[in-house]
Design an enzyme around this catalytic site. Sequence first.
Site: not given
Ligand SMILES: NC(=O)c1ccc[n+]([C@@H]2O[C@H](COP(=O)([O-])OP(=O)(O)OC[C@H]3O[C@@H](n4cnc5c(N)ncnc54)[C@H](O)[C@@H]3O)[C@@H](O)[C@H]2O)c1
Length: 252
Positions: A144, A157, A159, A161, A190
């Site tokens: 991230s 969080y 930390a 990443k 996003i």
């Molecule tokens: N959305 C953003 O703006 C953003 C920005 C930077 C980084 N990210 C990173 O991108 C990735 C996806 O983000 P997102 O926004 O789509 O998140 P989200 O919460 O919409 O989806 C995450 C998915 O991971 C699954 N998950 C969580 N814990 C789990 C576990 N213990 N075992 C199996 N599955 C598990 C959840 O069920 C969910 O379907 C994450 O790593 C997040 O930190 C997101």
Amino acid sequence: MEKFLENKVCIITGAAQGIGKSIAERLASDGAIVYACDRAEGTMDEWAKVCSEENNTRVLPLYFDVTDTVAVKSAFMSVFKQEGRIDTLVNNAGVVFNKKIGMILRPETELMFRVNVIAVIEMVQLVSRLMARNHGGSIVNIASVTAVLGSPGQTAYSATKGAIISFTKSAAKELASLGIRVNAVAPGIIKTERFNELYEANGDKIDNRISRIALGRLGTPQDVANAVSFLASDRASYISGQIFGVDGCASI
Ligand SMILES: NC(=O)c1ccc[n+]([C@@H]2O[C@H](COP(=O)([O-])OP(=O)(O)OC[C@H]3O[C@@H](n4cnc5c(N)ncnc54)[C@H](O)[C@@H]3O)[C@@H](O)[C@H]2O)c1
């Protein structure tokens, strides 16, 4: 359109929604055989069928919790036995608690480190042994932009990443001799389901952050998926240990 991942076997964690779902769809449209993983049994069955048909490939749901070492091993071994190889692992599953440093609780911090860091390290340990049997592969970790920019309210969080960025760079060096490339994609803000919830709670603050994105818009899950598709493919065969910002130029 050229299918850059034709018949490549790809595992994506956290594929039931948001960025992970878009990555699964993008890799399937590039011709990959996709193992879409998430924790809630049954949630991806219907979508996986449709996605397979639309892309003329196989999209297969796998249900396990990434922190459950035994379940992860059994899932990865079943893919390896079925397909004879694993070409790509995308470590996308992640959890976030948006809380200030004074408010975050230890169980929340621990859960973020277990899912976002420890599970990733263990899955890379396991998959690298399997990839090594077939002369290599590509691992893409989802980090991230908060790890490098900092983000108030996301201290613990960010930390996790930051740890993923450090891990990616060292793992890339260590696994290069096995033909395994390791990169990370660092998304900015996003527009996912999670963003919509966050926006409802913190609309004004988020508007302020969006105004600092040089390209003038939020990212889409597809923007992230495009970067992952590139890094997974042979077009990136000389790229490893890199952190790809997908953040609309917010990080500089
Ligand atoms: N959305 C953003 O703006 C953003 C920005 C930077 C980084 N990210 C990173 O991108 C990735 C996806 O983000 P997102 O926004 O789509 O998140 P989200 O919460 O919409 O989806 C995450 C998915 O991971 C699954 N998950 C969580 N814990 C789990 C576990 N213990 N075992 C199996 N599955 C598990 C959840 O069920 C969910 O379907 C994450 O790593 C997040 O930190 C997101």
